[in-house]
Structure formats: structure tokens, C-alpha cells
Scaffold this motif. Structure first.
Motif, short mmCIF file in Angstrom:
data_model
loop_
_atom_site.label_atom_id
_atom_site.label_comp_id
_atom_site.label_asym_id
_atom_site.label_seq_id
_atom_site.Cartn_x
_atom_site.Cartn_y
_atom_site.Cartn_z
N ASN A 1 0.82 -1.22 0.00
CA ASN A 1 0.00 0.00 0.00
C ASN A 1 0.85 1.27 0.00
O ASN A 1 0.33 2.35 0.23
CB ASN A 1 -0.98 -0.01 1.19
N ILE A 2 2.13 1.14 -0.31
CA ILE A 2 3.00 2.32 -0.39
C ILE A 2 3.35 2.60 -1.85
O ILE A 2 3.81 1.71 -2.57
CB ILE A 2 4.30 2.12 0.41
N TRP A 3 3.12 3.82 -2.25
CA TRP A 3 3.55 4.32 -3.56
C TRP A 3 4.64 5.34 -3.28
O TRP A 3 4.42 6.29 -2.53
CB TRP A 3 2.41 5.00 -4.29
N CYS A 4 5.81 5.18 -3.86
CA CYS A 4 6.92 6.13 -3.65
C CYS A 4 7.12 6.95 -4.91
O CYS A 4 7.18 6.40 -6.01
CB CYS A 4 8.21 5.39 -3.32
N GLY A 5 7.26 8.26 -4.70
CA GLY A 5 7.49 9.14 -5.84
C GLY A 5 8.53 10.18 -5.54
O GLY A 5 8.89 10.42 -4.38
N THR A 6 9.02 10.80 -6.60
CA THR A 6 9.96 11.90 -6.45
C THR A 6 9.57 13.05 -7.36
O THR A 6 8.93 12.84 -8.39
CB THR A 6 11.42 11.45 -6.68
N PRO B 1 17.23 7.78 -10.71
CA PRO B 1 18.00 6.56 -10.41
C PRO B 1 17.85 6.10 -8.95
O PRO B 1 17.78 4.89 -8.69
CB PRO B 1 19.44 6.96 -10.71
N HIS B 2 17.75 7.03 -8.01
CA HIS B 2 17.53 6.65 -6.61
C HIS B 2 16.15 6.03 -6.44
O HIS B 2 16.00 5.01 -5.75
CB HIS B 2 17.68 7.86 -5.69
N LEU B 3 15.14 6.63 -7.05
CA LEU B 3 13.77 6.11 -6.94
C LEU B 3 13.70 4.68 -7.47
O LEU B 3 12.99 3.84 -6.92
CB LEU B 3 12.78 7.02 -7.69
N LEU B 4 14.43 4.40 -8.53
CA LEU B 4 14.40 3.07 -9.14
C LEU B 4 14.97 1.99 -8.23
O LEU B 4 14.73 0.80 -8.44
CB LEU B 4 15.11 3.08 -10.49
N THR B 5 15.73 2.38 -7.19
CA THR B 5 16.27 1.39 -6.24
C THR B 5 15.30 1.10 -5.09
O THR B 5 15.56 0.20 -4.29
CB THR B 5 17.61 1.88 -5.62
N VAL B 6 14.22 1.84 -5.03
CA VAL B 6 13.26 1.71 -3.93
C VAL B 6 12.34 0.51 -4.20
O VAL B 6 11.75 0.42 -5.28
CB VAL B 6 12.45 3.01 -3.78
#
Length: 170
Positions: free
Chosen positions: A128-133, A146-151
Motif C-alpha cells: 500500500n505504499i507508492w513512492c514518488g519523487t 535513479p535513486h527512486l528506481l532502487t526503492v
């Protein structure tokens, strides 16, 4: 959908922060909570505030409809501020306790995500977590994506606002 702020306040980190609506709003309410950790506190909240998402989750169960929660419109969940470690820990417990809410965690600091989430989540964050930048221009897109893609989030997203220049995602 809903908006939930685990705290208010932040430190500006890029050109996308120049005209921050959250800083303007907090100053209107008389809060001096924008600036470096050495000189600036953050506004935190009590148990009644933290109970609201539990009610929203119960309503979502009852209605059979998932709801989205934009988290920290008045802050950045991944800001490195010593006061926030305990608040972030409460947020992780709350997110796990509300599986019928999709939590949108938007940050200008994606480089901090994997060191600030619980170690158990490194193998995969709760569904239920969506991470964005935020990517306000090409420089920030190149630095942050590139950092977001490691999450290890099931859903990752970009917010290109305020859009200060062209962004090529190809």
C-alpha cells in the motif's frame, strides 16, 4: 482521497522549493518551521491526529473501496532531521496498520528512502505504499530518478511540478 501530515516543516533543497506553498501556509498560521535542523524545529501532532487514518482505513473496509492518502503535503517524509526519526517510525507502524489505504510518499530526497525505511522493507515495501519523487527539471530528474528506481515499492511515480524546465524521460 485524503491528505495526512505526520508533521509540518522542511528544509528547501532545490529550485522546485523556491515558492513552496507549504512554507507560505505554515507562516500564515504563525509557524517558523522551515529551515535547517540546527536552528529550526518541526510541528508534530498528538494521538487524535494520528488516529484519523485508522478511521479512514475502517471506512475503506466497510465500503470495499481503497482510498489514497497523500502523505506529507506540508513536509518531506525523507528529510534528514533528528526530530523526525521517532515520527517516521510512528508513520511506518500506521501505514502497516492501514492496508486498505494507498499511501503516496512524494519526496525531493529519494536518496534517503532506503536508509530511512524499516530494514524489513528493503526486500519489498508494504503493497500500500507508492513512492514518488519530484522532477522539476532535467537536472533533478537525472539526479533523483535513479535513486527512486532502487526503492522496493510496488508503485513508483514522478511529480513534475512545479515544472521549471523540460524533462525528457526517454
Amino acid at each position: 482521497g485524503y491528505s495526512f501530515n505526520p508533521w509540518w516543516g522542511c528544509l528547501k533543497v532545490s529550485d522546485g522549493c523556491t515558492h513552496c506553498y507549504a512554507e507560505t501556509l505554515s507562516k500564515r498560521f504563525g509557524h517558523d518551521i522551515w529551515g535547517p535542523a540546527k536552528t529550526t524545529s518541526r510541528r508534530t501532532f498528538g494521538p487524535k491526529h494520528w488516529a484519523a487514518p485508522l478511521r479512514w482505513n475502517a471506512e475503506a473496509v466497510k465500503s470495499g473501496e481503497r482510498k489514497r492518502v497523500f502523505c506529507a503535503s506540508m513536509a518531506d517524509v525523507f528529510e534528514d532531521h533528528p526530530l523526525l526519526d521517532a515520527e517516521r517510525a510512528k508513520l511506518w507502524v500506521l501505514i502497516e496498520a492501514t492496508p486498505n489505504l494507498d499511501w503516496l510518499l512524494l519526496t525531493k530526497r529519494p536518496e534517503n528512502i532506503t536508509r530511512m525505511i524499516p530494514i524489513a522493507w528493503l526486500g519489498g515495501m508494504p503493497k500500500n505504499i507508492w513512492c514518488g519523487t519530484s522532477c522539476e527539471d532535467q537536472q533533478r530528474a537525472d539526479a533523483r530518478i535513479p535513486h527512486l528506481l532502487t526503492v522496493p515499492a510496488r508503485v513508483r511515480f514522478l511529480s513534475c511540478e512545479p515544472l521549471l524546465g523540460p524533462v525528457d524521460l526517454s
